[in-house]
Design an enzyme around this catalytic site. Structure first.
Site, PDB file in Angstrom:
ATOM      1  N   TYR A   1       5.838  76.334   2.165  1.00  0.00           N
ATOM      2  CA  TYR A   1       6.166  76.359   3.588  1.00  0.00           C
ATOM      3  C   TYR A   1       7.264  75.350   3.947  1.00  0.00           C
ATOM      4  O   TYR A   1       7.842  75.419   5.026  1.00  0.00           O
ATOM      5  CB  TYR A   1       4.938  76.058   4.450  1.00  0.00           C
ATOM      6  CG  TYR A   1       3.815  77.054   4.369  1.00  0.00           C
ATOM      7  CD1 TYR A   1       3.934  78.243   3.652  1.00  0.00           C
ATOM      8  CD2 TYR A   1       2.601  76.793   5.008  1.00  0.00           C
ATOM      9  CE1 TYR A   1       2.891  79.137   3.577  1.00  0.00           C
ATOM     10  CE2 TYR A   1       1.548  77.700   4.946  1.00  0.00           C
ATOM     11  CZ  TYR A   1       1.689  78.859   4.218  1.00  0.00           C
ATOM     12  OH  TYR A   1       0.641  79.743   4.148  1.00  0.00           O
TER      13      TYR A   1
ATOM     14  N   HIS B   1      -1.326  79.713  -4.866  1.00  0.00           N
ATOM     15  CA  HIS B   1      -0.814  80.506  -3.738  1.00  0.00           C
ATOM     16  C   HIS B   1      -0.754  81.997  -4.061  1.00  0.00           C
ATOM     17  O   HIS B   1      -0.954  82.839  -3.189  1.00  0.00           O
ATOM     18  CB  HIS B   1       0.572  80.003  -3.341  1.00  0.00           C
ATOM     19  CG  HIS B   1       0.926  80.270  -1.927  1.00  0.00           C
ATOM     20  ND1 HIS B   1       1.829  79.527  -1.208  1.00  0.00           N
ATOM     21  CD2 HIS B   1       0.494  81.220  -1.048  1.00  0.00           C
ATOM     22  CE1 HIS B   1       1.940  79.991   0.018  1.00  0.00           C
ATOM     23  NE2 HIS B   1       1.144  81.022   0.137  1.00  0.00           N
TER      24      HIS B   1
END
Length: 330
Positions: A53, A115
């Site tokens: 992110y 992830h």
């Protein structure tokens, strides 16, 4: 259906996760300070981020200010971050987690997730989506999830994370980990909303004491801008917020459609991490503990499930379908 209050958690036996968390995907560094302060003031104690992110450093700066001011303590928060695909090798887990902890200015996270099961070539910390000269993603076709999990377990042993889990894994991939692990997975984070309820996967995880956290519980309003930026199609993006069933129930309880969507998902038994940078919406998204769906309303929403036709998270994954660990139906 699950009865809830503002302190409700989902628990795996080794971990307790607050059921409503703050999602920070697409939150820019400039937005983080206002966003986190609004969330803490509203009652959030669960913060979700990821190396990919690119906002961990900004979150770390705000967390330090919050801790130094005495507004909240580290022990009161449940903080999640994730290993990027470029770190999907046993030997790369530790360097990436250390980098995240340095950015977050923390000694440990409460939960560390893989992830994605899809490995990417490691071209350095600054390249989370490495590409070749043609713009194709540089996939690591030799991803070994069982070996990778051993690297995750080592981080629990070292005290850098309290619990470990994964995101975007399918049932077969989870089973391979369960059959070989020393430290069992505490959590699976996947796309979950009224149009993609993944009932078989949810049941499997609950049977194996794996908590679930649903991302995009409101659909994914931010996906349009993200896909456009990546040069991807925006076709097929659905809007649960506009569903007439949801609107009707929202009117009955004098609530926003977003609140009904979140209430359903947490009564479904999963944690949710709605993303917003608007302080008023952040507050609204937490204000879901003062009403309860009837059995008929719950079943009516349950019937809105569209299965794989409701999935909205293909996005960047569509560029990775050739990988042997691609987790979705092709």
């Amino acid at each position: 259906m699950t009865k809830l209050d503002s302190k409700s958690v989902v628990t795996s036996g080794v971990m307790k996760m607050p059921v409503v968390g703050l999602g920070t995907l697409f939150s820019t560094p400039e937005q983080i300070d206002t966003t986190l302060n609004a969330a803490i003031d509203a009652g959030y104690r669960h913060i979700n981020t990821a190396f990919a992110y690119k906002n961990e450093s900004s979150i770390g700066v705000t967390l330090k200010k919050l801790f130094d001011s005495g507004k909240i303590t580290r022990e009161e928060l449940f903080i999640v971050t994730k290993l990027p695909g470029t770190g999907n090798r046993r030997e790369d887990v530790e360097p990436y987690l250390k980098k995240s902890l340095e950015a977050l200015q923390l000694d440990y996270v409460d939960l560390y997730l893989i992830h994605s099961p899809i490995g990417l070539q490691n071209k350095g910390f600054d390249q989370t989506l490495p590409r070749d000269e043609k713009g194709e993603l540089l996939l690591d076709m030799e991803t070994d999830l069982v070996e990778l999990w051993k690297g995750m377990e080592a981080q629990v042993d070292a005290g850098r994370t309290k619990s470990i889990g994964f995101s975007n894994f399918n049932q077969n991939q989870i089973k391979r980990i369960l059959d070989s692990c020393r430290i069992p997975p505490a959590n699976l984070q996947v796309e979950l909303h009224i149009y993609l309820q993944q009932k078989e996967l949810v049941s499997f995880c609950k049977q194996n004491r794996i908590t679930l956290c649903g991302y995009s519980p409101l659909g994914s309003p931010g996906q349009i801008k993200f896909r456009e930026k990546q040069g991807l199609s925006t076709e097929g993006i659905l809007s649960p917020l506009e569903d007439p069933v949801i609107k009707e129930i929202a009117d009955k309880y004098n609530k926003q459609p977003s609140q009904v969507l979140l209430r359903y998902m947490i009564e479904y038994g999963v944690a949710v991490i709605p993303r917003s940078t608007n302080p008023e919406r952040i507050k609204q998204n937490f204000n879901v503990f003062d009403f309860e769906l009837t059995k008929e309303e719950f079943e009516k929403i349950s019937s809105l499930d569209r299965g794989e036709d409701g999935r909205m998270s293909y996005g960047i994954f569509k560029l990775q379908t050739s990988h042997p660990e691609y987790p979705f139906p092709k």
